[in-house]
Design a protein around this motif. Structure first.
Motif, PDB file in Angstrom:
ATOM      1  N   VAL A 295       9.774  -1.491 -16.975  1.00  0.00           N
ATOM      2  CA  VAL A 295       9.464  -0.579 -15.876  1.00  0.00           C
ATOM      3  C   VAL A 295       8.593  -1.269 -14.837  1.00  0.00           C
ATOM      4  O   VAL A 295       8.839  -1.165 -13.630  1.00  0.00           O
ATOM      5  N   ALA A 296       7.581  -1.995 -15.285  1.00  0.00           N
ATOM      6  CA  ALA A 296       6.687  -2.686 -14.346  1.00  0.00           C
ATOM      7  C   ALA A 296       7.452  -3.741 -13.555  1.00  0.00           C
ATOM      8  O   ALA A 296       7.249  -3.886 -12.339  1.00  0.00           O
TER       9      ALA A 296
ATOM     10  N   LYS B 296       0.854  -1.181   0.000  1.00  0.00           N
ATOM     11  CA  LYS B 296       0.000   0.000   0.000  1.00  0.00           C
ATOM     12  C   LYS B 296       0.890   1.231   0.000  1.00  0.00           C
ATOM     13  O   LYS B 296       1.571   1.523   0.975  1.00  0.00           O
ATOM     14  N   SER B 297       0.892   1.905  -1.127  1.00  0.00           N
ATOM     15  CA  SER B 297       1.756   3.073  -1.281  1.00  0.00           C
ATOM     16  C   SER B 297       1.128   4.019  -2.295  1.00  0.00           C
ATOM     17  O   SER B 297       0.443   3.589  -3.226  1.00  0.00           O
ATOM     18  N   ARG B 298       1.399   5.308  -2.123  1.00  0.00           N
ATOM     19  CA  ARG B 298       0.938   6.287  -3.111  1.00  0.00           C
ATOM     20  C   ARG B 298       1.656   6.105  -4.446  1.00  0.00           C
ATOM     21  O   ARG B 298       1.164   6.509  -5.482  1.00  0.00           O
TER      22      ARG B 298
ATOM     23  N   ILE C 141       2.892   4.958 -10.565  1.00  0.00           N
ATOM     24  CA  ILE C 141       3.454   3.990 -11.508  1.00  0.00           C
ATOM     25  C   ILE C 141       2.379   3.503 -12.471  1.00  0.00           C
ATOM     26  O   ILE C 141       2.637   3.315 -13.657  1.00  0.00           O
ATOM     27  N   THR C 142       1.162   3.338 -11.980  1.00  0.00           N
ATOM     28  CA  THR C 142       0.059   2.944 -12.863  1.00  0.00           C
ATOM     29  C   THR C 142      -0.216   4.044 -13.877  1.00  0.00           C
ATOM     30  O   THR C 142      -0.391   3.770 -15.072  1.00  0.00           O
TER      31      THR C 142
ATOM     32  N   ILE D  58       0.242   3.694 -17.974  1.00  0.00           N
ATOM     33  CA  ILE D  58      -0.858   4.023 -18.885  1.00  0.00           C
ATOM     34  C   ILE D  58      -0.417   5.089 -19.888  1.00  0.00           C
ATOM     35  O   ILE D  58      -0.680   4.980 -21.087  1.00  0.00           O
ATOM     36  N   LEU D  59       0.281   6.121 -19.407  1.00  0.00           N
ATOM     37  CA  LEU D  59       0.748   7.182 -20.304  1.00  0.00           C
ATOM     38  C   LEU D  59       1.759   6.656 -21.324  1.00  0.00           C
ATOM     39  O   LEU D  59       1.733   7.052 -22.492  1.00  0.00           O
ATOM     40  N   VAL D  60       2.659   5.775 -20.880  1.00  0.00           N
ATOM     41  CA  VAL D  60       3.625   5.190 -21.813  1.00  0.00           C
ATOM     42  C   VAL D  60       2.901   4.395 -22.886  1.00  0.00           C
ATOM     43  O   VAL D  60       3.189   4.506 -24.074  1.00  0.00           O
TER      44      VAL D  60
END
Length: 174
Positions: free
Chosen positions: A60-61, A24-26, A31-32, A36-38
């Motif tokens: 990256v993932a 659980k992290s901001r 990263i999501t 999505i942008l990439v």
């Protein structure tokens, strides 16, 4: 291929030990959003960028999953960082070898662009750019003079190889 291999090992380990807990992290939101942008940026010229975008997104993932979910101790973090710097140094030495012995990709103007273990100089520069701030940070954080000198040499080597790629940050579509 290394990123895909790590992803498979990570998946296998998760299935066998059943110890996956999504941290659980901001950072998960960011990263999501980044992934999505990439992916969406690759849809602009899909015929040219689909394979590259998918590979980079997986890298990256995978890196994110490994660092956030598998690394629990300071020693494990240092091993990951040391491995990244070692791989970047070996790649940079490969690029330096290419420059010294005139192996690489020629431009129309006769300029030699080193490619390292990659096939594209811009992609090679992108991988080195990721490791450069880490090497500089390790240089500034280290207290022992010999280790500090090693990180300075590594950072200088990475910077020199980035310059020798003559990368302008865009991808050539020849």
């Amino acid at each position: 291929y290394l990123a895909i291999g790590v992803l498979l090992v990570y998946g296998f380990r998760t299935i066998v030990y059943r110890d996956f807990e999504f941290v659980k992290s901001r950072m998960n939101f960011f990263i999501t959003l980044y992934l999505i942008l990439v992916f969406l940026s690759g849809t602009i010229n899909w015929e040219f960028s689909s394979s590259v975008i998918i590979q980079q997104t997986i890298k990256v993932a995978t890196l994110y999953l490994v660092i956030v979910n598998m690394v629990k101790t300071r020693q494990q973090t240092l091993i990951i960082i040391g491995t990244l710097i070692l791989i970047a140094t070996i790649s940079a030495l490969t690029g330096l070898y290419q420059h010294i012995f005139h192996v690489g990709r020629q431009l129309d103007q006769g300029v030699l662009r080193i490619v390292g273990p990659e096939t594209d100089p811009n992609l090679f520069a992108m991988h080195l750019v990721v490791a450069l701030p880490i090497a500089i940070n390790l240089f500034w954080a280290e207290r022992r003079k010999i280790t500090k000198a090693i990180f300075l040499i590594v950072a200088a080597l990475l910077l020199i190889c980035i310059i020798l790629t003559y990368s302008t940050g865009y991808r050539d579509w020849e």
